[in-house]
Design a protein around this motif. Structure first.
Motif, PDB file in Angstrom:
ATOM      1  N   ILE A 221       0.859  -1.178   0.000  1.00 56.02           N
ATOM      2  CA  ILE A 221       0.000   0.000   0.000  1.00 56.02           C
ATOM      3  C   ILE A 221       0.895   1.227   0.000  1.00 56.02           C
ATOM      4  O   ILE A 221       1.750   1.400   0.878  1.00 56.02           O
ATOM      5  CB  ILE A 221      -0.932   0.023   1.228  1.00 56.02           C
ATOM      6  CG1 ILE A 221      -1.828  -1.218   1.227  1.00 56.02           C
ATOM      7  CG2 ILE A 221      -1.765   1.306   1.243  1.00 56.02           C
ATOM      8  CD1 ILE A 221      -2.621  -1.410   2.504  1.00 56.02           C
ATOM      9  N   GLY A 222       0.700   2.073  -0.993  1.00 57.99           N
ATOM     10  CA  GLY A 222       1.463   3.307  -1.094  1.00 57.99           C
ATOM     11  C   GLY A 222       0.570   4.502  -0.848  1.00 57.99           C
ATOM     12  O   GLY A 222      -0.641   4.440  -1.060  1.00 57.99           O
ATOM     13  N   VAL A 223       1.172   5.573  -0.395  1.00 61.27           N
ATOM     14  CA  VAL A 223       0.429   6.808  -0.178  1.00 61.27           C
ATOM     15  C   VAL A 223       1.217   7.982  -0.732  1.00 61.27           C
ATOM     16  O   VAL A 223       2.446   8.003  -0.689  1.00 61.27           O
ATOM     17  CB  VAL A 223       0.105   7.054   1.315  1.00 61.27           C
ATOM     18  CG1 VAL A 223      -0.890   6.028   1.840  1.00 61.27           C
ATOM     19  CG2 VAL A 223       1.358   7.059   2.170  1.00 61.27           C
ATOM     20  N   HIS A 224       0.516   8.926  -1.269  1.00 63.88           N
ATOM     21  CA  HIS A 224       1.095  10.186  -1.741  1.00 63.88           C
ATOM     22  C   HIS A 224       1.642  10.937  -0.525  1.00 63.88           C
ATOM     23  O   HIS A 224       1.170  10.743   0.604  1.00 63.88           O
ATOM     24  CB  HIS A 224      -0.019  10.990  -2.426  1.00 63.88           C
ATOM     25  CG  HIS A 224       0.429  12.250  -3.064  1.00 63.88           C
ATOM     26  ND1 HIS A 224       0.546  13.423  -2.354  1.00 63.88           N
ATOM     27  CD2 HIS A 224       0.770  12.538  -4.351  1.00 63.88           C
ATOM     28  CE1 HIS A 224       0.939  14.385  -3.177  1.00 63.88           C
ATOM     29  NE2 HIS A 224       1.086  13.867  -4.389  1.00 63.88           N
ATOM     30  N   GLY A 225       2.611  11.801  -0.732  1.00 65.48           N
ATOM     31  CA  GLY A 225       3.207  12.566   0.358  1.00 65.48           C
ATOM     32  C   GLY A 225       2.206  13.369   1.168  1.00 65.48           C
ATOM     33  O   GLY A 225       2.349  13.509   2.386  1.00 65.48           O
ATOM     34  N   ALA A 226       1.160  13.884   0.519  1.00 67.51           N
ATOM     35  CA  ALA A 226       0.137  14.657   1.229  1.00 67.51           C
ATOM     36  C   ALA A 226      -0.623  13.794   2.224  1.00 67.51           C
ATOM     37  O   ALA A 226      -1.077  14.277   3.261  1.00 67.51           O
ATOM     38  CB  ALA A 226      -0.831  15.290   0.228  1.00 67.51           C
ATOM     39  N   VAL A 227      -0.769  12.516   1.914  1.00 65.10           N
ATOM     40  CA  VAL A 227      -1.435  11.578   2.820  1.00 65.10           C
ATOM     41  C   VAL A 227      -0.441  11.102   3.877  1.00 65.10           C
ATOM     42  O   VAL A 227      -0.767  11.029   5.071  1.00 65.10           O
ATOM     43  CB  VAL A 227      -2.011  10.375   2.035  1.00 65.10           C
ATOM     44  CG1 VAL A 227      -2.601   9.339   2.968  1.00 65.10           C
ATOM     45  CG2 VAL A 227      -3.037  10.845   1.008  1.00 65.10           C
ATOM     46  N   ASP A 228       0.771  10.821   3.455  1.00 58.64           N
ATOM     47  CA  ASP A 228       1.798  10.284   4.344  1.00 58.64           C
ATOM     48  C   ASP A 228       2.063  11.186   5.547  1.00 58.64           C
ATOM     49  O   ASP A 228       2.213  10.703   6.667  1.00 58.64           O
ATOM     50  CB  ASP A 228       3.090  10.067   3.555  1.00 58.64           C
ATOM     51  CG  ASP A 228       4.148   9.352   4.360  1.00 58.64           C
ATOM     52  OD1 ASP A 228       3.891   8.208   4.781  1.00 58.64           O
ATOM     53  OD2 ASP A 228       5.231   9.936   4.567  1.00 58.64           O
ATOM     54  N   GLN A 229       2.099  12.477   5.330  1.00 61.89           N
ATOM     55  CA  GLN A 229       2.437  13.392   6.426  1.00 61.89           C
ATOM     56  C   GLN A 229       1.395  13.411   7.543  1.00 61.89           C
ATOM     57  O   GLN A 229       1.694  13.827   8.666  1.00 61.89           O
ATOM     58  CB  GLN A 229       2.675  14.802   5.892  1.00 61.89           C
ATOM     59  CG  GLN A 229       1.441  15.488   5.355  1.00 61.89           C
ATOM     60  CD  GLN A 229       1.757  16.868   4.791  1.00 61.89           C
ATOM     61  OE1 GLN A 229       2.854  17.377   4.938  1.00 61.89           O
ATOM     62  NE2 GLN A 229       0.785  17.471   4.139  1.00 61.89           N
ATOM     63  N   LEU A 230       0.184  12.945   7.262  1.00 60.75           N
ATOM     64  CA  LEU A 230      -0.880  12.951   8.269  1.00 60.75           C
ATOM     65  C   LEU A 230      -0.997  11.626   9.029  1.00 60.75           C
ATOM     66  O   LEU A 230      -1.607  11.571  10.093  1.00 60.75           O
ATOM     67  CB  LEU A 230      -2.218  13.271   7.598  1.00 60.75           C
ATOM     68  CG  LEU A 230      -2.260  14.627   6.891  1.00 60.75           C
ATOM     69  CD1 LEU A 230      -3.501  14.732   6.027  1.00 60.75           C
ATOM     70  CD2 LEU A 230      -2.206  15.758   7.904  1.00 60.75           C
ATOM     71  N   LEU A 231      -0.414  10.567   8.500  1.00 59.14           N
ATOM     72  CA  LEU A 231      -0.584   9.239   9.091  1.00 59.14           C
ATOM     73  C   LEU A 231      -0.060   9.099  10.517  1.00 59.14           C
ATOM     74  O   LEU A 231      -0.688   8.404  11.319  1.00 59.14           O
ATOM     75  CB  LEU A 231       0.020   8.175   8.183  1.00 59.14           C
ATOM     76  CG  LEU A 231      -0.683   7.993   6.835  1.00 59.14           C
ATOM     77  CD1 LEU A 231      -0.046   6.859   6.051  1.00 59.14           C
ATOM     78  CD2 LEU A 231      -2.181   7.775   7.011  1.00 59.14           C
TER      79      LEU A 231
END
Length: 166
Positions: free
Chosen positions: A44-54
């Motif tokens: 599962i990959g996430v864009h940087g905009a999503v990653d920073q909130l995880l």
């Protein structure tokens, strides 16, 4: 039901060597989707905009599976096998092209509107909304016994008229 559809779509794409790219709002919707994915299907990959909130969601105890930040360094890991969650603004960008061939989908309540999927040139649309419906709003107002209600979004004028009638 919607999460089963998403996981089945991802499973099918993986079987034919296509990357699954699921567009969703980076705050809230993306994390909700992550909690419903079956990580046994693939990475599962996430864009940087999503990653920073995880980190915040994980710290709050949300059951978010392991993810990798989707980019040049993880392209080989995700391409043709993985599912990537990205904001809609990433569509038609050089960033997304590195994961081709890909199947594009969007998860939003807007996918219920006829023609919306074609308008965005998507392969799939998954109807999932974080917004309350009309009856849900009325039930919440009644249960709260609020004497004053602020209406800031959506179909505000009809709701205000409804709330002002006895």
């Amino acid at each position: 039901t919607v999460f089963k559809e998403i996981n089945d779509w991802w499973r099918h794409n993986r079987a034919i060597g296509r990357t699954s790219i699921l567009f969703a709002y980076a705050l809230g919707k993306a994390q909700r989707l992550l909690c419903g994915l079956d990580p046994s299907i693939g990475p599962i990959g996430v864009h940087g905009a999503v990653d920073q909130l995880l980190p915040y969601y994980r710290a709050a105890g949300r059951p978010i599976p392991e993810t990798v930040k989707a980019g040049a360094e993880t392209c080989a890991q995700l391409k043709g096998r993985g599912l990537i969650i990205a904001p809609g603004s990433a569509q038609n960008t050089p960033w997304i092209r590195r994961f081709a061939p890909a199947s594009l989908a969007f998860a939003s309540g807007w996918m219920l509107v006829r023609g919306r999927r074609r308008w965005r040139a998507l392969d799939r649309g998954f109807v999932i909304s974080d917004h309350v419906d009309w009856q849900g709003i009325l039930d919440t107002v009644e249960a709260s016994e609020a004497t004053r209600v602020g209406v800031t979004h959506g179909y505000a004028p009809p709701l205000v008229r409804w709330l002002q009638t006895d």
